[in-house]
Design an enzyme around this catalytic site. Structure first.
Site, PDB file in Angstrom:
ATOM      1  N   ARG A  65       0.805  -1.218   0.000  1.00  0.00           N
ATOM      2  CA  ARG A  65       0.000   0.000   0.000  1.00  0.00           C
ATOM      3  C   ARG A  65       0.836   1.266   0.000  1.00  0.00           C
ATOM      4  O   ARG A  65       0.684   2.115  -0.862  1.00  0.00           O
ATOM      5  CB  ARG A  65      -0.816  -0.022   1.276  1.00  0.00           C
ATOM      6  CG  ARG A  65      -1.994   0.711   1.391  1.00  0.00           C
ATOM      7  CD  ARG A  65      -2.777  -0.011   2.475  1.00  0.00           C
ATOM      8  NE  ARG A  65      -2.157  -1.295   2.787  1.00  0.00           N
ATOM      9  CZ  ARG A  65      -2.551  -2.440   2.271  1.00  0.00           C
ATOM     10  NH1 ARG A  65      -3.538  -2.486   1.438  1.00  0.00           N
ATOM     11  NH2 ARG A  65      -1.947  -3.563   2.574  1.00  0.00           N
ATOM     12  N   THR A  66       1.710   1.383   0.980  1.00  0.00           N
ATOM     13  CA  THR A  66       2.444   2.647   1.109  1.00  0.00           C
ATOM     14  C   THR A  66       3.317   2.868  -0.115  1.00  0.00           C
ATOM     15  O   THR A  66       3.378   3.965  -0.663  1.00  0.00           O
ATOM     16  CB  THR A  66       3.284   2.640   2.401  1.00  0.00           C
ATOM     17  OG1 THR A  66       2.424   2.356   3.487  1.00  0.00           O
ATOM     18  CG2 THR A  66       3.951   3.971   2.625  1.00  0.00           C
ATOM     19  N   LYS A  95      25.415  -7.970  -1.966  1.00  0.00           N
ATOM     20  CA  LYS A  95      26.864  -8.149  -2.137  1.00  0.00           C
ATOM     21  C   LYS A  95      27.635  -7.589  -0.951  1.00  0.00           C
ATOM     22  O   LYS A  95      28.860  -7.612  -0.931  1.00  0.00           O
ATOM     23  CB  LYS A  95      27.330  -7.434  -3.416  1.00  0.00           C
ATOM     24  CG  LYS A  95      26.647  -7.928  -4.669  1.00  0.00           C
ATOM     25  CD  LYS A  95      27.189  -7.162  -5.881  1.00  0.00           C
ATOM     26  CE  LYS A  95      26.372  -7.444  -7.123  1.00  0.00           C
ATOM     27  NZ  LYS A  95      26.656  -6.494  -8.196  1.00  0.00           N
ATOM     28  N   ARG A 116      11.478   2.974   3.845  1.00  0.00           N
ATOM     29  CA  ARG A 116      10.906   2.145   4.912  1.00  0.00           C
ATOM     30  C   ARG A 116      11.989   1.173   5.352  1.00  0.00           C
ATOM     31  O   ARG A 116      12.708   0.609   4.523  1.00  0.00           O
ATOM     32  CB  ARG A 116       9.692   1.372   4.403  1.00  0.00           C
ATOM     33  CG  ARG A 116       9.264   0.295   5.380  1.00  0.00           C
ATOM     34  CD  ARG A 116       7.954  -0.328   5.026  1.00  0.00           C
ATOM     35  NE  ARG A 116       6.860   0.603   5.252  1.00  0.00           N
ATOM     36  CZ  ARG A 116       5.579   0.251   5.202  1.00  0.00           C
ATOM     37  NH1 ARG A 116       5.239  -0.991   4.928  1.00  0.00           N
ATOM     38  NH2 ARG A 116       4.633   1.146   5.417  1.00  0.00           N
ATOM     39  N   HIS A 145       5.350   6.459  11.456  1.00  0.00           N
ATOM     40  CA  HIS A 145       4.894   6.330  10.077  1.00  0.00           C
ATOM     41  C   HIS A 145       4.117   7.614   9.770  1.00  0.00           C
ATOM     42  O   HIS A 145       2.891   7.610   9.695  1.00  0.00           O
ATOM     43  CB  HIS A 145       4.002   5.090   9.968  1.00  0.00           C
ATOM     44  CG  HIS A 145       3.701   4.645   8.575  1.00  0.00           C
ATOM     45  ND1 HIS A 145       3.918   5.436   7.464  1.00  0.00           N
ATOM     46  CD2 HIS A 145       3.197   3.471   8.105  1.00  0.00           C
ATOM     47  CE1 HIS A 145       3.546   4.762   6.391  1.00  0.00           C
ATOM     48  NE2 HIS A 145       3.107   3.574   6.750  1.00  0.00           N
TER      49      HIS A 145
HETATM   50  C1  NCD Z   1       1.230  -0.152   8.404  1.00  0.00           C
HETATM   51  C2  NCD Z   1       2.730  -0.183   8.624  1.00  0.00           C
HETATM   52  O1  NCD Z   1       3.477  -0.613   7.747  1.00  0.00           O
HETATM   53  O2  NCD Z   1       3.120   0.261   9.697  1.00  0.00           O
HETATM   54  N1  NCD Z   1       0.878  -0.393   7.078  1.00  0.00           N
HETATM   55  C3  NCD Z   1       0.824   0.674   6.243  1.00  0.00           C
HETATM   56  O3  NCD Z   1       1.791   1.284   5.920  1.00  0.00           O
HETATM   57  N2  NCD Z   1      -0.374   1.047   5.838  1.00  0.00           N
HETATM   58  C4  NCD Z   1       0.464  -0.963   9.338  1.00  0.00           C
HETATM   59  C5  NCD Z   1       0.819  -2.396   9.481  1.00  0.00           C
HETATM   60  O4  NCD Z   1       1.702  -2.922   8.817  1.00  0.00           O
HETATM   61  O5  NCD Z   1       0.149  -3.027  10.306  1.00  0.00           O
END
Ligand code: NCD
Length: 321
Positions: A65-66, A95, A116, A145
């Site tokens: 999603r993100t 590597k 991330r 986040h």
């Molecule tokens: C969340 C995350 O990655 O923290 N997901 C997201 O980015 N929408 C929530 C989750 O993973 O539970």
């Protein structure tokens, strides 16, 4: 406590690492832009707001999603992306390349990095390494986040036209859920908010963070039973138990899915006007039978708002005003 540059009315070229960088007027100027972005996304004509810009998406932890939402946001605005999912498996990291080198290389290619990472603090570290371009935190371990919280705040605001005097419920993994940490920081900027936190004993909010938040004036009430959910909530924010943060499957199973939303629970403890949110992915904590309820926004407006909010943020960060 991390010490990050405050936005303070100027997003241009700032790193976006934590909700603690925002003040009220920063949130409102972002929200005003979100409305423009909604119009752009719904318009068939392409936008050139990010024309000529390249945004790198470096996702060291699974995401659909993100990552998809950032990718779509850049492309909606006529920019381009280099998307790297799991660079630890598919890039020179395999590597033996260091984190610093990876970030330096992508800094040289791009106008911004969205990152991330499974480790808390890693987005801020990346921001220090990539000094010449903005870095946006798309989730750092159990840390924060921020863009998810911005879209969640926008979703609550869009429904209620206010973010003060809000009564809300956050349920699930409050300890490990980074979206919750950022959302609470956001809600604590406004006056007279009362948030119920429903979690099993071992998944409660970290004590230090709780004390820090309470100093701002936000009221937090910890509960352990669905029977204690008040009827007057403006929103419910359900979350999954963060399996990847547990030492073993059995530790996870002990606390997983203690609280499940089904039609019965929603109708018994929820009022007619609340919105039911979830950052996704859900893994059983909201039953599919709830999806068709008009209060459920997690697969509809909340997701769409994610793209609009990221479009707005990218425009503010990458274009001088
Ligand atoms: C969340 C995350 O990655 O923290 N997901 C997201 O980015 N929408 C929530 C989750 O993973 O539970």
């Amino acid at each position: 406590m991390i010490n990050l540059a405050k936005i303070d009315g100027n997003f241009y070229r700032k790193d976006i690492i934590s909700l603690s960088q925002f003040n009220l007027s920063d949130l409102y100027s972002l929200f005003a832009k979100v409305d423009d972005m909604r119009k752009i996304a719904q318009n068939a004509k392409p936008s050139d707001i990010l024309a000529g810009k390249i945004v790198v998406l470096l996702f060291f932890e699974p995401s659909s999603r993100t990552m998809g939402s950032f990718d779509a946001a850049v492309k909606q605005l006529g920019g381009q992306t280099i998307a790297m999912a799991n660079p630890q498996e598919f890039s020179s990291v395999v590597k033996g390349e260091s984190f610093t080198d990876t970030i330096k290389v992508f800094e040289a290619y791009s106008d911004a990095i969205v990152i991330r990472h499974p480790e808390k603090g890693k987005a801020q570290e990346a921001a220090k390494i990539a000094g010449s371009i903005p870095v946006i935190n798309a989730g750092d371990g159990i840390g924060e986040h921020p863009t998810q919280a911005l879209l969640d705040l926008f979703t609550i605001w869009d429904k209620n036209k206010r973010l003060n005097k809000i009564t809300g419920l956050i349920a699930g993994d409050i300890k490990n859920g980074r979206t919750v940490h950022s959302l609470l920081r956001g809600l604590s900027l406004f006056k007279n908010n009362l948030i119920y936190l429903l979690a099993p004993e071992t998944l409660k909010l970290d004590g230090q963070e709780k004390a820090r938040l309470q100093k701002t004036g936000i009221k937090l009430k910890e509960i352990e039973r669905v029977e204690d959910i008040p009827k007057n909530c403006d929103f419910w924010y359900w979350t999954r138990v963060q399996k990847e943060r547990f030492k073993s499957e059995s530790e996870y199973q002990k606390v997983n899915n203690k609280f499940i939303v089904d039609k019965k629970l929603l109708n018994k403890y929820g009022n007619k006007n609340l919105i039911l949110m979830h950052p996704l992915p859900r893994v059983g904590e909201i039953k599919e039978e709830v999806d068709s309820d008009s209060r459920a926004v997690y697969l509809t407006s909340e997701v769409r708002n994610g793209m609009y909010v990221r479009m707005a943020l990218l425009d503010l960060v990458l274009n001088a005003k």
